[in-house]
Design an enzyme around this catalytic site. Structure first.
Site, mmCIF file in Angstrom:
data_model
loop_
_atom_site.group_PDB
_atom_site.id
_atom_site.type_symbol
_atom_site.label_atom_id
_atom_site.label_comp_id
_atom_site.label_asym_id
_atom_site.label_seq_id
_atom_site.Cartn_x
_atom_site.Cartn_y
_atom_site.Cartn_z
ATOM 1 C CB SER A 154 52.063 19.829 32.149
ATOM 2 O OG SER A 154 51.107 20.037 33.150
ATOM 3 C CG HIS B 70 46.401 20.486 30.571
ATOM 4 N ND1 HIS B 70 46.513 19.284 30.843
ATOM 5 C CD2 HIS B 70 47.592 21.038 31.244
ATOM 6 C CE1 HIS B 70 47.336 18.974 31.820
ATOM 7 N NE2 HIS B 70 48.146 19.994 31.792
ATOM 8 C CG HIS C 173 45.575 18.694 37.254
ATOM 9 N ND1 HIS C 173 45.576 19.127 35.722
ATOM 10 C CD2 HIS C 173 46.617 17.713 37.130
ATOM 11 C CE1 HIS C 173 46.615 18.572 35.217
ATOM 12 N NE2 HIS C 173 47.307 17.891 35.891
ATOM 13 C CE1 TYR D 80 46.184 22.247 38.677
ATOM 14 C CE2 TYR D 80 47.049 20.377 39.318
ATOM 15 C CZ TYR D 80 46.878 21.548 38.513
ATOM 16 O OH TYR D 80 47.472 21.345 37.099
ATOM 17 C CD GLU D 81 42.369 21.514 36.184
ATOM 18 O OE1 GLU D 81 42.122 22.398 35.363
ATOM 19 O OE2 GLU D 81 42.071 20.426 36.107
ATOM 20 C CB ALA E 182 55.283 17.405 33.674
ATOM 21 C CG MET F 214 50.729 18.647 41.437
ATOM 22 S SD MET F 214 50.468 20.281 41.474
ATOM 23 C CE MET F 214 51.977 21.041 41.880
ATOM 24 C CB SER F 215 48.391 14.445 37.386
ATOM 25 O OG SER F 215 49.575 14.068 36.699
ATOM 26 C CG ASN G 142 60.449 20.713 37.978
ATOM 27 O OD1 ASN G 142 59.826 20.513 37.095
ATOM 28 N ND2 ASN G 142 60.511 20.459 39.425
ATOM 29 C CG HIS H 240 52.698 25.738 35.141
ATOM 30 N ND1 HIS H 240 52.552 24.386 35.192
ATOM 31 C CD2 HIS H 240 52.229 26.000 33.971
ATOM 32 C CE1 HIS H 240 51.850 23.981 34.384
ATOM 33 N NE2 HIS H 240 51.504 24.765 33.564
HETATM 34 CL CL1 6GU Z 1 58.517 19.623 42.164
HETATM 35 N N1 6GU Z 1 56.017 18.918 42.481
HETATM 36 C C1 6GU Z 1 54.813 18.533 41.728
HETATM 37 N N2 6GU Z 1 53.805 18.032 42.989
HETATM 38 N N3 6GU Z 1 54.624 18.446 40.426
HETATM 39 C C2 6GU Z 1 55.577 18.790 39.776
HETATM 40 C C3 6GU Z 1 56.845 19.261 40.155
HETATM 41 C C4 6GU Z 1 56.950 19.104 41.408
HETATM 42 N N4 6GU Z 1 57.539 19.249 39.054
HETATM 43 C C5 6GU Z 1 56.793 18.853 37.924
HETATM 44 N N5 6GU Z 1 55.486 18.798 38.325
#
Ligand code: 6GU
Length: 272
Positions: free
Chosen positions: A31, A62, A84, A86-87, A114, A212-213, A236, A248
């Site tokens: 990302s 993306h 992903h 989740y998509e 990320a 998530m990846s 973050n 996001h």
């Molecule tokens: Cl806090 N969680 C997840 N699952 N993915 C992220 C994230 C947090 N921050 C960036 N990508």
């Protein structure tokens, strides 16, 4: 019925009609980190939707393009955007490009993402070299028929993230004046961010950063003997670690700030 292997050969053959370059290194850009493609010389772009058996990528930030070219003399195949889970993609769809890279002759893979910081040792804007991962996605990309042409049924995963390559990245980070941090990446499915309770659990399990990846791609690369190095950009802090709500937009914004640093790091270490 055609096999994943046959499909991957078909995709690889299509890619070979677009360029005579033979990639040695695959790079997966996470990302907001897609800007690295600017650094590639003599490049050609191929949209995912053109490639047989690739799916369309939808997520914001993306581009969904394969970029093949040279970085300091090394031929790279760079994914600008990834698939992903989740998509709604299946695990097999998520990792299909990695299968194609293997057929193309790729031996090393640089994977980026990320992530949210869990460890108190991390803060926004840190780059973390992924030392190991926890697959918390509730699935595995190797489920189903195993094709021995790719690798064994029960592959060892004791060193997915190659130590030697990780040390080279660490050296380059030091040279650029970046703090060198390493840690454990845990993957949840998303698309919801985690709750504070889930992050507490992840910390107790030993995770330093969450995303998530990456995990499916790296399991698959290791299955086929591709050497992997992983770099996570902490955009973050995870839920409950900081008071801030997660968006996001924040993830993309921080990744944007790190764009130049990130580009420089990749440009420097890939030729090495
Ligand atoms: Cl806090 N969680 C997840 N699952 N993915 C992220 C994230 C947090 N921050 C960036 N990508």
């Amino acid at each position: 019925m055609t096999s994943v292997y046959d499909n991957a050969v078909e995709a690889a053959n299509f890619i070979k009609t677009k360029t005579s370059l033979v990639p040695e290194i695959a790079v997966i850009l996470g990302s907001g980190l897609g800007g690295f493609a600017d650094e590639i010389e003599e490049k050609i772009y191929i949209s995912y939707e053109e490639i047989p058996h690739f799916k369309k990528s939808t997520v914001q930030g993306h581009a969904g393009k394969l970029v093949i070219g040279k970085v300091g003399g090394k031929v790279v195949a760079c994914m600008q955007g990834r698939y992903h889970f989740y998509e709604g993609n299946t695990m097999q769809e998520v990792v299909f490009p990695i299968r194609v890279f293997k057929i193309l002759g790729v031996t090393k893979m640089v994977v980026t993402n990320a992530s949210g910081g869990i460890s108190k040792m991390l803060q926004n804007g840190d780059l973390m070299i992924i030392r190991d991962h926890i697959n918390y996605m509730g699935s595995n990309p190797l489920i189903g028929h195993n094709d021995e042409r790719f690798g064994p049924r029960f592959p060892d995963m004791s060193e997915i993230y190659n130590k030697k390559l990780s040390n080279i990245v660490a050296e380059h980070m030091r040279k650029l004046g970046l703090g060198v941090k390493t840690g454990i990446y845990i993957a949840f499915t998303g698309p919801s961010y985690e709750t504070p309770a889930e992050i507490l659990m992840a910390r107790q399990m030993g995770a330093d950063a969450v995303g998530m990846s990456t995990v499916p791609e790296c399991i698959t690369a290791n299955h086929m003997g591709i050497k992997v190095v992983g770099i996570s950009c902490v955009t973050n802090m995870a839920a409950g670690v900081s008071e801030n709500r997660l968006t996001h937009d924040e993830v993309c914004e921080t990744a944007g700030f790190m764009r130049e640093t990130f580009k420089k790091l990749l440009r420097n270490f890939i030729p090495d």
